[in-house]
Motif scaffolding. Structure first.
Motif, PDB file in Angstrom:
ATOM      1  N   SER A   1       0.864  -1.185   0.000  1.00 41.25           N
ATOM      2  CA  SER A   1       0.000   0.000   0.000  1.00 41.25           C
ATOM      3  C   SER A   1       0.898   1.232   0.000  1.00 41.25           C
ATOM      4  N   TRP A   2       0.277   2.409  -0.060  1.00 38.53           N
ATOM      5  CA  TRP A   2       1.034   3.653  -0.053  1.00 38.53           C
ATOM      6  C   TRP A   2       1.371   4.120   1.357  1.00 38.53           C
ATOM      7  N   ILE A   3       0.804   3.494   2.348  1.00 35.27           N
ATOM      8  CA  ILE A   3       0.993   3.957   3.725  1.00 35.27           C
ATOM      9  C   ILE A   3       2.471   3.913   4.126  1.00 35.27           C
ATOM     10  N   GLY A   4       3.152   2.813   3.815  1.00 31.78           N
ATOM     11  CA  GLY A   4       4.556   2.674   4.214  1.00 31.78           C
ATOM     12  C   GLY A   4       5.429   3.772   3.656  1.00 31.78           C
ATOM     13  N   MET A   5       5.248   4.102   2.393  1.00 29.94           N
ATOM     14  CA  MET A   5       6.041   5.156   1.771  1.00 29.94           C
ATOM     15  C   MET A   5       5.834   6.490   2.474  1.00 29.94           C
ATOM     16  N   ILE A   6       4.578   6.863   2.696  1.00 31.13           N
ATOM     17  CA  ILE A   6       4.292   8.171   3.301  1.00 31.13           C
ATOM     18  C   ILE A   6       4.749   8.207   4.758  1.00 31.13           C
ATOM     19  N   GLU A   7       4.567   7.114   5.482  1.00 29.68           N
ATOM     20  CA  GLU A   7       5.047   7.079   6.867  1.00 29.68           C
ATOM     21  C   GLU A   7       6.560   7.215   6.930  1.00 29.68           C
TER      22      GLU A   7
ATOM     23  N   LYS B   1       6.550  18.917   3.508  1.00 31.91           N
ATOM     24  CA  LYS B   1       5.093  18.954   3.391  1.00 31.91           C
ATOM     25  C   LYS B   1       4.673  18.113   2.188  1.00 31.91           C
ATOM     26  N   ILE B   2       3.698  17.245   2.399  1.00 33.71           N
ATOM     27  CA  ILE B   2       3.295  16.283   1.371  1.00 33.71           C
ATOM     28  C   ILE B   2       1.882  16.605   0.892  1.00 33.71           C
ATOM     29  N   THR B   3       1.730  16.711  -0.415  1.00 34.95           N
ATOM     30  CA  THR B   3       0.412  16.874  -1.020  1.00 34.95           C
ATOM     31  C   THR B   3       0.166  15.702  -1.955  1.00 34.95           C
ATOM     32  N   LEU B   4      -0.930  14.998  -1.709  1.00 36.01           N
ATOM     33  CA  LEU B   4      -1.270  13.795  -2.475  1.00 36.01           C
ATOM     34  C   LEU B   4      -2.613  13.986  -3.161  1.00 36.01           C
ATOM     35  N   TRP B   5      -2.846  13.198  -4.183  1.00 40.50           N
ATOM     36  CA  TRP B   5      -4.175  13.078  -4.776  1.00 40.50           C
ATOM     37  C   TRP B   5      -4.245  11.740  -5.477  1.00 40.50           C
TER      38      TRP B   5
ATOM     39  N   ARG C   1      -7.078   7.408   5.505  1.00 34.53           N
ATOM     40  CA  ARG C   1      -6.100   7.440   6.594  1.00 34.53           C
ATOM     41  C   ARG C   1      -5.025   8.501   6.337  1.00 34.53           C
ATOM     42  N   LEU C   2      -4.552   8.576   5.099  1.00 35.76           N
ATOM     43  CA  LEU C   2      -3.528   9.562   4.752  1.00 35.76           C
ATOM     44  C   LEU C   2      -4.054  10.980   4.913  1.00 35.76           C
ATOM     45  N   ALA C   3      -5.323  11.192   4.602  1.00 34.46           N
ATOM     46  CA  ALA C   3      -5.911  12.524   4.695  1.00 34.46           C
ATOM     47  C   ALA C   3      -5.916  13.047   6.136  1.00 34.46           C
ATOM     48  N   ASN C   4      -5.835  12.137   7.097  1.00 35.51           N
ATOM     49  CA  ASN C   4      -5.831  12.525   8.508  1.00 35.51           C
ATOM     50  C   ASN C   4      -4.436  12.487   9.127  1.00 35.51           C
ATOM     51  N   MET C   5      -3.419  12.284   8.291  1.00 37.88           N
ATOM     52  CA  MET C   5      -2.055  12.192   8.785  1.00 37.88           C
ATOM     53  C   MET C   5      -1.440  13.589   8.881  1.00 37.88           C
ATOM     54  N   SER C   6      -0.735  13.861   9.946  1.00 40.08           N
ATOM     55  CA  SER C   6      -0.086  15.152  10.138  1.00 40.08           C
ATOM     56  C   SER C   6       0.927  15.413   9.018  1.00 40.08           C
ATOM     57  N   GLY C   7       0.924  16.633   8.500  1.00 40.28           N
ATOM     58  CA  GLY C   7       1.872  17.003   7.469  1.00 40.28           C
ATOM     59  C   GLY C   7       1.501  16.556   6.077  1.00 40.28           C
TER      60      GLY C   7
END
Length: 302
Positions: A163-169, A179-183, A285-291
């Protein structure tokens, strides 16, 4: 250090692979005069290859030498008029052919962003990245690899856990000031204007050349007529225009332009559906992650 003003902003558009296909660079070129007025300049893949790639090193490099920092900083423009430097290259957070390793997507992303933080401690770093449903991304990624590499990954990796979670974490842990902006790439036609404005740093109300070209190109002939009518009648009401375009896209998108064949043997629609459910949960989940900021049709000024 090149005499940079401390308020220089450092913006990176880094993929994901198989999403942008040069579209953002073409849009920035079409709006070059507006970017210049706003103090923004953009640079294509060559500057990445010249200044960044040689200094990122291998997966074990965690600290930049003074010489590497000096060379990286040469990438920044030195003219006083430029307040935002935009770099475009899918390889910033991982080189092609090495985007799936050790059971993770983009395993080098956190380390590379941490190295950039070392090189640019006074410049705010902004990372822009289009996610893509792993159900379609993983087979495309694997089929782009040489046969031996693909077979090794299939033999040693539980693809269902990707998933993408590991990369963003990793980026948040190793480079917390980035600062990370995703879509979601699937939403790109509906939020393209917002994506361009976010990356370039231009005002939300600025008119963009070609802002609706992408969504129009993905509609049937009937859908294009309806969309053009909406653009003509709702030009002064962004919220109403967004609602109309969303419904037109839902009903009149060219299905064969949006769907891709799954070329990986054994990968089927059921697998994609399972990933789709997890993907939706991960994005929430990512939308609620700090930063982290996640752009979507619900928060995009069209």
């Amino acid at each position: 250090m090149q005499g940079q003003e401390p308020d220089m902003q450092f913006a990176i558009h880094a993929g994901a692979a198989f999403t942008d296909q040069g579209r953002l660079q073409r849009s920035l070129q079409a709006n070059g005069a507006l970017l210049s007025e706003c103090g923004a300049r953009f640079f294509g893949p060559r500057r990445y290859r010249q200044y960044f790639k040689p200094n990122f090193g291998g997966p074990d490099i965690r600290t930049l030498s003074p010489d590497a920092i000096k060379k990286m900083r040469l990438a920044l423009p030195v003219d006083a008029a430029t307040k935002r430097a935009i770099f475009l290259n899918d390889n910033f957070v991982g080189d092609q052919g090495n985007l799936l390793r050790d059971g993770q997507l983009y395993p080098d992303a956190g380390r590379r962003m941490a190295l950039l933080q070392q090189a640019f401690p006074e410049e705010p770093i902004n990372l822009y990245f289009a996610l893509r449903n792993p159900g379609s991304f993983i087979p495309k990624l694997l089929m782009a690899l040489p046969d031996p590499d693909r077979e090794e990954i299939l033999r040693t990796t539980d693809l269902s856990c990707l998933s993408w979670i590991g990369m963003i974490e990793d980026i948040r842990d190793l480079a917390p000031d980035v600062k990370i902006t995703l879509w979601c790439n699937e939403d790109t036609p509906l939020i393209w204007g917002n994506v361009v404005r976010q990356v370039s740093g231009i005002p939300e109300t600025a008119a963009l050349t070609g802002e609706y070209d992408l969504i129009l190109s993905l509609l049937t002939a009937e859908g294009q007529v309806l969309a053009q009518a909406a653009l003509d009648t709702e030009a002064n009401d962004p919220e109403a225009l967004q609602v109309q375009l969303f419904h037109i896209f839902e009903e009149h998108a060219e299905s064969d332009r949006l769907e891709e064949e799954l070329e990986l043997p054994g990968w089927n629609a059921e697998i994609v559906d399972a990933f789709s459910e997890l993907y939706e949960q991960d994005v929430a989940r990512l939308a609620n992650m700090s930063g982290v900021q996640v752009l979507s049709p619900r928060n995009a000024p069209l």
